[in-house]
Scaffold this motif. Sequence first.
Motif, PDB file in Angstrom:
ATOM      1  N   LEU A  85      36.909  35.520  38.719  1.00 47.73           N
ATOM      2  CA  LEU A  85      36.759  36.682  37.833  1.00 47.73           C
ATOM      3  C   LEU A  85      36.874  37.969  38.638  1.00 47.73           C
ATOM      4  O   LEU A  85      36.375  38.059  39.763  1.00 47.73           O
ATOM      5  N   THR A  86      37.530  38.977  38.069  1.00 47.66           N
ATOM      6  CA  THR A  86      37.626  40.286  38.716  1.00 47.66           C
ATOM      7  C   THR A  86      36.353  41.080  38.414  1.00 47.66           C
ATOM      8  O   THR A  86      35.497  40.648  37.643  1.00 47.66           O
ATOM      9  N   SER A  87      36.255  42.265  39.009  1.00 47.63           N
ATOM     10  CA  SER A  87      35.081  43.120  38.761  1.00 47.63           C
ATOM     11  C   SER A  87      35.007  43.553  37.294  1.00 47.63           C
ATOM     12  O   SER A  87      33.948  43.893  36.783  1.00 47.63           O
ATOM     13  N   LYS A  88      36.160  43.508  36.599  1.00 50.69           N
ATOM     14  CA  LYS A  88      36.181  43.870  35.171  1.00 50.69           C
ATOM     15  C   LYS A  88      35.980  42.649  34.282  1.00 50.69           C
ATOM     16  O   LYS A  88      36.234  42.686  33.088  1.00 50.69           O
ATOM     17  N   ASN A  89      35.573  41.533  34.885  1.00 52.76           N
ATOM     18  CA  ASN A  89      35.308  40.294  34.146  1.00 52.76           C
ATOM     19  C   ASN A  89      36.570  39.686  33.527  1.00 52.76           C
ATOM     20  O   ASN A  89      36.512  39.027  32.491  1.00 52.76           O
ATOM     21  N   LEU A  90      37.696  39.920  34.170  1.00 52.76           N
ATOM     22  CA  LEU A  90      38.951  39.306  33.724  1.00 52.76           C
ATOM     23  C   LEU A  90      39.254  38.104  34.614  1.00 52.76           C
ATOM     24  O   LEU A  90      38.922  38.102  35.803  1.00 52.76           O
ATOM     25  N   MET A  91      39.901  37.088  34.038  1.00 58.19           N
ATOM     26  CA  MET A  91      40.249  35.901  34.826  1.00 58.19           C
ATOM     27  C   MET A  91      41.505  36.163  35.648  1.00 58.19           C
ATOM     28  O   MET A  91      42.458  36.766  35.156  1.00 58.19           O
ATOM     29  N   ARG A  92      41.468  35.694  36.901  1.00 58.08           N
ATOM     30  CA  ARG A  92      42.661  35.804  37.752  1.00 58.08           C
ATOM     31  C   ARG A  92      43.501  34.548  37.589  1.00 58.08           C
ATOM     32  O   ARG A  92      42.995  33.442  37.750  1.00 58.08           O
ATOM     33  N   PRO A  93      44.792  34.689  37.283  1.00 58.37           N
ATOM     34  CA  PRO A  93      45.636  33.493  37.143  1.00 58.37           C
ATOM     35  C   PRO A  93      45.700  32.715  38.456  1.00 58.37           C
ATOM     36  O   PRO A  93      45.580  33.300  39.533  1.00 58.37           O
ATOM     37  N   LEU A  94      45.900  31.415  38.369  1.00 57.62           N
ATOM     38  CA  LEU A  94      46.159  30.605  39.552  1.00 57.62           C
ATOM     39  C   LEU A  94      47.652  30.678  39.842  1.00 57.62           C
ATOM     40  O   LEU A  94      48.456  30.794  38.910  1.00 57.62           O
TER      41      LEU A  94
END
Length: 279
Positions: A85-94
Motif C-alpha cells: 500500500l502507498t501512503s495514500k492507501n492505494l495498492m501498488r501493482p505487482l
Amino acid sequence: GDEALTDRRARILSRGLPKKKPIEGVKQVVVLASGKGGVGKSTTAVNIALALAANDSTKEVGLLDADIYGPSIPKMMNLKGNPELTSKNLMRPLKNYGIACMSMGFLIEETAPVVWRGLMVMSAVEKLLRQVDWGQLDYLVIDMPPGTGDVQLSVSQNIPIAGAVVISTPQDVALLDARKGAEMFRKVHVPVLGLVQNMSVFQCPKCKHETHIFGADGVRDLAKTLGLDVLGDIPLHVNIRETCDSGQPVVVSQPQSDGAKAYLKIAMEIVRRLPVPPA
C-alpha cells in the motif's frame, strides 16, 4: 407539451448514467472481451499486453484482471504475493516482464473460491479500478470476464475506454456469443477495434499438415456481418498454452515463434486503430 416532455426525459436520462471518470495516470484503456469462456481470452490479453510493450519500448503498459471469479493473470504472469500500500492507501501493482499487473488473485488465497453476489463483485471491480496506483501508463489492458454481465457494464459505463477487442474461436457456438459481446459494446458506446480469431489453425508438429479444428473462417464471416475488421489470427499451438501455464508467455519466452509474431501483429493493429491519446 411534447417538447417539454422530451426535454424532461432527456434530463432524467442524462442524470441517471454515471459520468465516466478516467483512471489517474492512465492514457488509454483497451478492454479484451469474449462472449463465452474457454476461447483463450486471458492468454490473448497477457500476450497482447506484452506485445504492446515489445513493439514500442517507450510505452508503459499495465494489465488489469477484471475476472473476479476466475483470475488467471497471476499464474500466467508468474506473480505471487499481496500488493503493497502507498501512503495514500492505494495498492501498488505487482510487476513482471515490465508489465504492471493487478488481479483479484493477489488479494485472495489461490485455491479459495469467490462466492459473492453481484454487489460485492461490483465493489471489488471498483477497488481494482480506482484504488490502484498505476503510476503513468500509456495503455491499460483489461482482461474482462466472459459474457455481457454486471462487470462488463460497470467497466464500460464508469471509465472512458479507447477501444474493445473481441476474442473468439471460429466455432459457431463461440461466434454466437462473440456477436453479443460486440453488440453490447456498441450499445454502451464503446468503440470496437476489431475481432481476433483464436485457435484458428492447428499444424501437426510431425507432418506439418494444417487442420481447422474449430472451423476455417467463422470470425471473418462474423466481422463482415458486423462491419468490423479481423485484427489477426492466432494459431492453435501447444507452446502458446505451455508458456502461459508456466508463467513465461510466448511473446517474451519465444519471440521468434509464429504465435508470438501473431500477437505482435495484433498489438500493432490495435495501436493503429486507437484514437490519438491525450497529451
